[in-house]
Scaffold this motif. Structure first.
Motif, PDB file in Angstrom:
ATOM      1  N   ASP A  92       0.832  -1.200   0.000  1.00 37.48           N
ATOM      2  CA  ASP A  92       0.000   0.000   0.000  1.00 37.48           C
ATOM      3  C   ASP A  92       0.870   1.255   0.000  1.00 37.48           C
ATOM      4  O   ASP A  92       1.869   1.332   0.735  1.00 37.48           O
ATOM      5  N   VAL A  93       0.474   2.241  -0.808  1.00 33.05           N
ATOM      6  CA  VAL A  93       1.173   3.523  -0.872  1.00 33.05           C
ATOM      7  C   VAL A  93       0.130   4.635  -0.934  1.00 33.05           C
ATOM      8  O   VAL A  93      -1.055   4.391  -1.159  1.00 33.05           O
ATOM      9  N   THR A  94       0.581   5.870  -0.744  1.00 31.62           N
ATOM     10  CA  THR A  94      -0.310   7.015  -0.903  1.00 31.62           C
ATOM     11  C   THR A  94      -0.043   7.689  -2.239  1.00 31.62           C
ATOM     12  O   THR A  94       1.038   7.543  -2.828  1.00 31.62           O
ATOM     13  N   LEU A  95      -1.015   8.423  -2.710  1.00 31.83           N
ATOM     14  CA  LEU A  95      -0.832   9.164  -3.955  1.00 31.83           C
ATOM     15  C   LEU A  95       0.278  10.195  -3.803  1.00 31.83           C
ATOM     16  O   LEU A  95       1.031  10.444  -4.754  1.00 31.83           O
ATOM     17  N   LEU A  96       0.396  10.781  -2.625  1.00 31.84           N
ATOM     18  CA  LEU A  96       1.451  11.763  -2.392  1.00 31.84           C
ATOM     19  C   LEU A  96       2.826  11.115  -2.498  1.00 31.84           C
ATOM     20  O   LEU A  96       3.733  11.644  -3.156  1.00 31.84           O
ATOM     21  N   GLN A  97       3.014   9.964  -1.873  1.00 30.61           N
ATOM     22  CA  GLN A  97       4.303   9.277  -1.913  1.00 30.61           C
ATOM     23  C   GLN A  97       4.639   8.798  -3.321  1.00 30.61           C
ATOM     24  O   GLN A  97       5.767   8.976  -3.800  1.00 30.61           O
ATOM     25  N   LEU A  98       3.660   8.212  -3.986  1.00 31.23           N
ATOM     26  CA  LEU A  98       3.915   7.648  -5.309  1.00 31.23           C
ATOM     27  C   LEU A  98       4.209   8.748  -6.327  1.00 31.23           C
ATOM     28  O   LEU A  98       5.120   8.611  -7.158  1.00 31.23           O
ATOM     29  N   SER A  99       3.466   9.836  -6.267  1.00 29.34           N
ATOM     30  CA  SER A  99       3.713  10.942  -7.193  1.00 29.34           C
ATOM     31  C   SER A  99       5.096  11.526  -6.969  1.00 29.34           C
ATOM     32  O   SER A  99       5.814  11.846  -7.932  1.00 29.34           O
ATOM     33  N   ASN A 100       5.505  11.640  -5.730  1.00 33.39           N
ATOM     34  CA  ASN A 100       6.835  12.191  -5.464  1.00 33.39           C
ATOM     35  C   ASN A 100       7.933  11.214  -5.881  1.00 33.39           C
ATOM     36  O   ASN A 100       9.042  11.630  -6.246  1.00 33.39           O
ATOM     37  N   ALA A 101       7.652   9.911  -5.853  1.00 34.68           N
ATOM     38  CA  ALA A 101       8.623   8.934  -6.346  1.00 34.68           C
ATOM     39  C   ALA A 101       8.796   9.078  -7.861  1.00 34.68           C
ATOM     40  O   ALA A 101       9.914   8.963  -8.385  1.00 34.68           O
ATOM     41  N   TYR A 102       7.720   9.337  -8.586  1.00 35.00           N
ATOM     42  CA  TYR A 102       7.833   9.596 -10.024  1.00 35.00           C
ATOM     43  C   TYR A 102       8.547  10.925 -10.261  1.00 35.00           C
ATOM     44  O   TYR A 102       9.303  11.061 -11.244  1.00 35.00           O
ATOM     45  N   ARG A 103       8.308  11.887  -9.403  1.00 30.05           N
ATOM     46  CA  ARG A 103       9.050  13.157  -9.505  1.00 30.05           C
ATOM     47  C   ARG A 103      10.547  12.903  -9.346  1.00 30.05           C
ATOM     48  O   ARG A 103      11.368  13.572  -9.983  1.00 30.05           O
ATOM     49  N   MET A 104      10.909  11.923  -8.519  1.00 29.98           N
ATOM     50  CA  MET A 104      12.313  11.538  -8.384  1.00 29.98           C
ATOM     51  C   MET A 104      12.887  11.079  -9.716  1.00 29.98           C
ATOM     52  O   MET A 104      14.004  11.454 -10.098  1.00 29.98           O
ATOM     53  N   LEU A 105      12.124  10.278 -10.474  1.00 29.06           N
ATOM     54  CA  LEU A 105      12.580   9.857 -11.793  1.00 29.06           C
ATOM     55  C   LEU A 105      12.728  11.057 -12.727  1.00 29.06           C
ATOM     56  O   LEU A 105      13.668  11.135 -13.519  1.00 29.06           O
ATOM     57  N   ALA A 106      11.795  11.995 -12.621  1.00 33.95           N
ATOM     58  CA  ALA A 106      11.873  13.193 -13.459  1.00 33.95           C
ATOM     59  C   ALA A 106      13.103  14.027 -13.139  1.00 33.95           C
ATOM     60  O   ALA A 106      13.617  14.742 -14.007  1.00 33.95           O
ATOM     61  N   ASN A 107      13.589  13.929 -11.906  1.00 37.60           N
ATOM     62  CA  ASN A 107      14.752  14.701 -11.472  1.00 37.60           C
ATOM     63  C   ASN A 107      16.044  13.887 -11.526  1.00 37.60           C
ATOM     64  O   ASN A 107      16.953  14.109 -10.723  1.00 37.60           O
ATOM     65  N   GLY A 108      16.121  12.948 -12.426  1.00 39.73           N
ATOM     66  CA  GLY A 108      17.354  12.209 -12.622  1.00 39.73           C
ATOM     67  C   GLY A 108      17.684  11.228 -11.527  1.00 39.73           C
ATOM     68  O   GLY A 108      18.865  10.946 -11.262  1.00 39.73           O
ATOM     69  N   GLY A 109      16.665  10.665 -10.872  1.00 39.40           N
ATOM     70  CA  GLY A 109      16.890   9.660  -9.832  1.00 39.40           C
ATOM     71  C   GLY A 109      17.182  10.229  -8.472  1.00 39.40           C
ATOM     72  O   GLY A 109      17.448   9.467  -7.533  1.00 39.40           O
ATOM     73  N   ARG A 110      17.108  11.557  -8.303  1.00 42.69           N
ATOM     74  CA  ARG A 110      17.399  12.192  -7.014  1.00 42.69           C
ATOM     75  C   ARG A 110      16.088  12.537  -6.315  1.00 42.69           C
ATOM     76  O   ARG A 110      15.271  13.292  -6.840  1.00 42.69           O
ATOM     77  N   TRP A 111      15.905  11.980  -5.130  1.00 42.31           N
ATOM     78  CA  TRP A 111      14.681  12.189  -4.350  1.00 42.31           C
ATOM     79  C   TRP A 111      14.843  13.386  -3.437  1.00 42.31           C
ATOM     80  O   TRP A 111      15.871  13.536  -2.755  1.00 42.31           O
ATOM     81  N   THR A 112      13.850  14.240  -3.402  1.00 44.16           N
ATOM     82  CA  THR A 112      13.758  15.322  -2.427  1.00 44.16           C
ATOM     83  C   THR A 112      12.343  15.327  -1.881  1.00 44.16           C
ATOM     84  O   THR A 112      11.391  14.916  -2.573  1.00 44.16           O
ATOM     85  N   PRO A 113      12.148  15.782  -0.658  1.00 46.86           N
ATOM     86  CA  PRO A 113      10.798  15.754  -0.091  1.00 46.86           C
ATOM     87  C   PRO A 113       9.878  16.763  -0.769  1.00 46.86           C
ATOM     88  O   PRO A 113      10.331  17.738  -1.368  1.00 46.86           O
ATOM     89  N   VAL A 114       8.592  16.507  -0.671  1.00 45.25           N
ATOM     90  CA  VAL A 114       7.604  17.494  -1.090  1.00 45.25           C
ATOM     91  C   VAL A 114       7.801  18.746  -0.237  1.00 45.25           C
ATOM     92  O   VAL A 114       8.060  18.658   0.966  1.00 45.25           O
ATOM     93  N   ALA A 115       7.721  19.897  -0.852  1.00 42.54           N
ATOM     94  CA  ALA A 115       7.963  21.152  -0.149  1.00 42.54           C
ATOM     95  C   ALA A 115       7.094  21.247   1.101  1.00 42.54           C
ATOM     96  O   ALA A 115       5.895  20.983   1.064  1.00 42.54           O
TER      97      ALA A 115
END
Length: 726
Positions: free
Chosen positions: A441-464
């Motif tokens: 189970d995941v949340t939409l917030l977590q999953l969307s930010n994980a895809y944002r990580m892919l958009a940022n070249g594999g670097r994860w940062t927290p949601v503002a």
């Protein structure tokens, strides 16, 4: 005689110094706190009010000029006719009130100034049995002090903002909004008279309030209209919304993120009001399209790729559609289905297990899921034989993803998903190979930010606005490869067609997902500037009726991506250093020729978990599916059948469930691997290439040692359930 006594009191009225506790008018006004917080969008536009005080209902302080003339006139006429001329106390009014009390009647003698003094000082509040002489004397002194420091206009303004009215309502602005659904500036004479009539008995019955209001108006008022107005207004249970209510769920989340107590009546968010309205409208339009398919709820999230700011947050389809509109589906944990597949492929690309051109076998398979047989099936129940990794991921094929998960292992995948911020519970062994198909189970917030990580070249940062340290989750080259595949409309065409809701005008990497029994439907994707996540389903967990990813969530996703890039189409990101693009083609026309991205050096080899298998055809840009007979290519099957060194079974993190009704011999666990000495929980079991063990509930550590005592391999596994019958 009574008038003489009152006159004597007036001659000896106590005076109060400027520092006797009477606040400055400006200080009182600045300290006023509404019961509702106003949430603003990024441009300062109000988008939501949020109740933060459950004990009383107060609106923002209003200047005297904003109250209707009828109200200002009637409140002075009904409560304090000498207000504009007395010095805080109407001595003749006090005398009349005292005389009335001697005759057994009740008549107020307090001026508006005296009433305000009691509102400002709790010690002067009227007790149930009435004020005594000493308390009345203190109230008179406080009224004189107010008149000495404040203007008449300031006194009346403060009184109108602070006077308690009906129930929890404090101040005329709150009462006007709750009872009549309008601002205090719009009160007519009948409405104003009803509010003034409430001052002496805020919770009186509507009939009594009507009589007082009619008496206040005097000249033959339309009492029938006032009675009808009173009967409607005074029984109203809920107030109309305080302005536009665009983001109730985000407002609550935003308030929870505040590290310090809120001291302002306004809280600025990062939302864009225009985009928020569009997201809400797109979701509700899709709810209407899905009517009759057992779909009630949905959620939408839009993140800024660079900053991590939330630009749109729709937590529910709303009360018109949902039976649980208060549930925030952006934060609710649900099964993500195939939206986890990109991370499986990313892990395999990074490890060198395969490249986007490698072939995987799409055919029915019975795999060892760690705690039992795992038999994945494709969503459309069709199988395509040998397919490239690009096609398998883009077309969201289940069987190749499960085969790949068997190669990378549940535990490494589990750890990488948590590194991507998904905060999965249990363990990789608990989920087994089903983790690759979205069993956790995941949340939409977590999953969307994980895809944002892919958009940022594999670097994860927290949601503002949320905690968390930036970290590298995937190699930038691998993130690019995955994004390039997810944006490939041709590669996904075998499942989704060439004109699906996933096709956009510019670059967009997107993935859909559907959980078991169609309980959850997702569409997550990113452009060069934004990440958009959509969930559609039911808060109750009920299954939808024949709603796939492209039918449920994807139309909402596409509508928002088109709006976000209406002026400037999204552009594909440039490849990071260390990637090379080469032309390849497949024999037997297995797939169409194309250019493919390879990590530098990976085009010449394909790697399994233990070593590299030379594939010279890749160096020449050729991929031969018929090379399997010579053991040269078909890496999906080859690696799945290859026995690794060390312990091959059970896998690390496996979970075994015992059935107490089955005889013990059929529930034994077989240990297999390289020949050696087997040790369990620090105790020797035996030697050889395989060994059977009678399971015992608990967590266990298995070691395989060489003849010289050197540990060849070690794994951990768990046995659950009751003790078996022996």
């Amino acid at each position: 005689m009574l008038c003489v006594v009152v006159a004597a009191l007036a001659a000896t009225t106590p005076s109060r110094a400027a520092d006797d506790g009477v606040p400055a008018f400006e200080t009182l006004r600045a300290a006023h706190r509404p019961s509702d917080l106003i949430v603003l969008d990024r441009h300062g536009e109000p988008i939501q009010t949020l109740r933060i005080d459950d004990k009383a209902r107060r609106l923002p302080w209003q200047p005297l000029a904003t109250f209707s003339p009828a109200l200002r006139e009637l409140i002075v006429h009904g409560e304090d006719r000498q207000f504009w001329s007395h010095g805080g106390v109407d001595w003749s009014g006090l005398a009349r009130g005292a005389l009335a009390r001697t005759q057994g009647r009740v008549q107020g003698g307090s001026t508006l100034t005296m009433q305000l003094a009691a509102l400002l000082d709790p010690a002067l509040a009227r007790p149930a049995g009435g004020r005594g002489a000493l308390q009345k004397w203190s109230q008179i002194g406080a009224a004189h002090a107010l008149e000495a420091r404040w203007s008449k206009a300031q006194i009346l303004e403060a009184y109108l903002n602070l006077v308690p009215l009906r129930g929890e309502l404090i101040g005329v602005p709150a009462a006007s909004h709750h009872l009549f659904g309008k601002q205090a500036s719009g009160l007519d004479r009948g409405e104003a008279a009803l509010l003034v009539a409430l001052l002496r008995a805020p919770n009186a019955a509507p009939a009594l309030v009507q009589r007082r209001a009619c008496a206040l108006l005097g000249e033959a008022p339309d009492c029938e209209r006032i009675g009808s107005l009173a009967s409607r207004a005074l029984v109203r249970r809920s107030a109309p919304p305080l302005g536009e209510q665009l983001a109730p769920h985000h407002a609550r989340w935003l308030l929870a993120q505040q590290a310090k107590p809120i001291t302002s009546v306004r809280l600025r968010s990062t939302l864009d009001a225009r985009l928020q309205r569009s997201a809400l409208q797109a979701l509700r339009t899709q709810m209407a399209e899905l009517q009759g398919r057992q779909v009630e709820d949905g959620a939408v999230l839009v993140l800024d790729n660079r900053s991590g700011e939330v630009l749109a947050w729709v937590g529910s389809s709303g009360p018109a559609w949902s039976d649980a509109p208060a549930v925030d589906a952006v934060l609710a944990r649900r099964q993500p289905g195939s939206t986890l597949k990109p991370f499986v492929y990313a892990l395999a690309f990074e490890r060198g297990t395969l490249t986007p051109a490698s072939l995987l076998h799409d055919a029915p398979a019975d795999l060892d899921g760690g705690s039992g047989a795992f038999m994945p099936r494709n969503y459309d129940h069709r199988y395509r034989g040998w397919v490239s990794a690009r096609s398998a991921l883009a077309a969201s094929l289940n069987v190749p993803a499960a085969r790949l998960a068997a190669l990378v292992g549940p535990e490494p995948l589990f750890e990488r998903l948590n590194a991507a911020g998904l905060q999965l519970s249990e363990s990789g062994g608990y989920h087994g190979l089903a983790l690759a198909l979205g069993s956790a189970d995941v949340t939409l917030l977590q999953l969307s930010n994980a895809y944002r990580m892919l958009a940022n070249g594999g670097r994860w940062t927290p949601v503002a606005g949320t905690p968390g340290a930036a970290r590298a989750v995937f190699d930038a080259r691998v993130a690019f490869q995955v994004g390039d595949i997810l944006a490939d409309a041709g590669a996904r065409a075998t499942t989704f067609g060439l004109d699906s809701a996933l096709v956009t005008r510019g670059f967009a990497a997107v993935k859909t997902g559907t959980s078991k029994d169609m309980r959850d439907n997702w569409c997550i994707g990113f452009t060069d500037r934004y990440t958009v996540g959509v969930w559609v389903g039911n808060a109750s967990g009920d299954a939808m009726h024949h709603v796939s990813g492209t039918q449920g969530a994807a139309p909402v996703w596409r509508a928002l991506v088109q709006q976000l890039h209406a002026q400037q189409p999204s552009r594909a990101p440039p490849p990071p250093p260390g990637l090379e693009r080469r032309a390849i083609h497949f024999d037997n026309q297995l797939e169409a020729p194309r250019d493919e991205w390879f990590l530098q050096g990976s085009g010449e080899t394909l790697a399994d978990a233990r070593g590299r298998v030379p594939i010279s055809e890749h160096a020449r840009g050729r991929v031969h599916p018929n090379e399997h007979a010579r053991g040269r290519l078909r890496v999906g099957e080859q690696l799945a059948q290859k026995r690794p060194s060390g312990i091959s079974s059970p896998r690390d993190g496996s979970v075994f469930a015992l059935d107490p009704d089955m005889p013990a011999p059929v529930q034994r666990i077989r240990f297999e691997g390289e020949a050696g000495q087997w040790w369990l929980d620090g105790q020797p079991l035996g030697s050889g290439a395989s060994l059977q063990w009678m399971p015992w509930p608990g967590r266990h550590r298995l070691e395989l040692k060489a003849a010289d005592g050197r540990v060849i391999d070690r794994i951990a596994f768990e046995v659950r359930g009751a003790y078996v019958r022996r």
